[in-house]
Motif scaffolding. Structure first.
Motif, short mmCIF file in Angstrom:
data_model
loop_
_atom_site.label_atom_id
_atom_site.label_comp_id
_atom_site.label_asym_id
_atom_site.label_seq_id
_atom_site.Cartn_x
_atom_site.Cartn_y
_atom_site.Cartn_z
N GLN A 1 31.31 36.61 46.02
CA GLN A 1 30.66 36.12 47.01
C GLN A 1 29.16 36.17 47.01
OE1 GLN A 1 32.99 38.46 49.78
NE2 GLN A 1 34.76 37.07 49.72
N GLY B 1 30.38 31.59 42.40
CA GLY B 1 31.43 31.59 43.45
C GLY B 1 32.52 30.66 43.12
N THR C 1 37.06 36.60 42.94
CA THR C 1 35.81 35.61 43.33
C THR C 1 34.57 36.41 43.50
OG1 THR C 1 36.61 35.86 45.56
CG2 THR C 1 37.37 33.88 44.42
#
Length: 182
Positions: A82, A47, A80
């Motif tokens: 998740q 993350g 990013t």
């Protein structure tokens, strides 16, 4: 055994192709090739966001002095993962993506490969307006692409210094002739 280890190294970062078109100014399209090192993939899977920066510099040729800087454009891309949803998110902005503020275009992907393909592809990016470019002038455009380790969390910034696995950077320059010249 040593041969296998040397072949396992990641390919160097390169700008595979780059094109600049004169269309209401200058528009840049490019394809960047790079592979993420295992330490970067591990950080992403936990993350931790990675910010990639594409910088375009437009210079005008001058025979009598240094080349004149005509325009600059910067694109920030924050990738990013998740972990809860197992989705990848890419945010693209013309200003630094610090914290959660600022305006950015966001897109989600199902796989890391799809997300990285979007990072590696620059399509019709407007880097200079029509009034900044002289129609009869000879210009050249330099594109620099890099992983911005200064935007990593502080503990990672300290551990990254001097480690080649965290080095993703490439640069390429193309000439743009006068308008009407092909």
């Amino acid at each position: 055994m040593l041969l296998f280890v040397s072949c396992a190294r990641a390919e160097p970062t390169e700008i595979a192709w780059m094109r600049v078109d004169r269309d209401d100014g200058l528009r840049l399209s490019a394809q960047v090739r790079f592979q993420l090192a295992p330490v970067i993939e591990d950080a992403l899977s936990k993350g931790i966001p990675m910010v990639f920066v594409a910088e375009a510099l437009v210079l005008r040729d001058r025979w009598y002095w240094y080349d004149k800087e005509v325009a600059t454009a910067t694109r920030y891309m924050r990738l990013t993962h998740q972990p809860l949803t197992r989705r990848w998110r890419l945010q693209v902005s013309s200003s630094a993506l610090v914290g959660q503020g600022g305006a950015a275009l966001g897109q989600t992907f199902d796989t890391q490969e799809e997300a990285l393909a979007a990072v590696q592809r620059i399509s019709s990016w407007r880097i200079a307006s029509e009034d900044e470019i002289e129609p009869d002038g000879r210009h050249y455009v330099t594109l620099r692409f890099r992983l911005d380790v200064s935007q990593l969390p502080r503990p990672f910034q300290i551990g990254v210094v001097g480690q080649p696995e965290w080095s993703i950077a490439a640069s390429r320059t193309v000439r743009v002739g006068p308008e009407g010249a092909r």
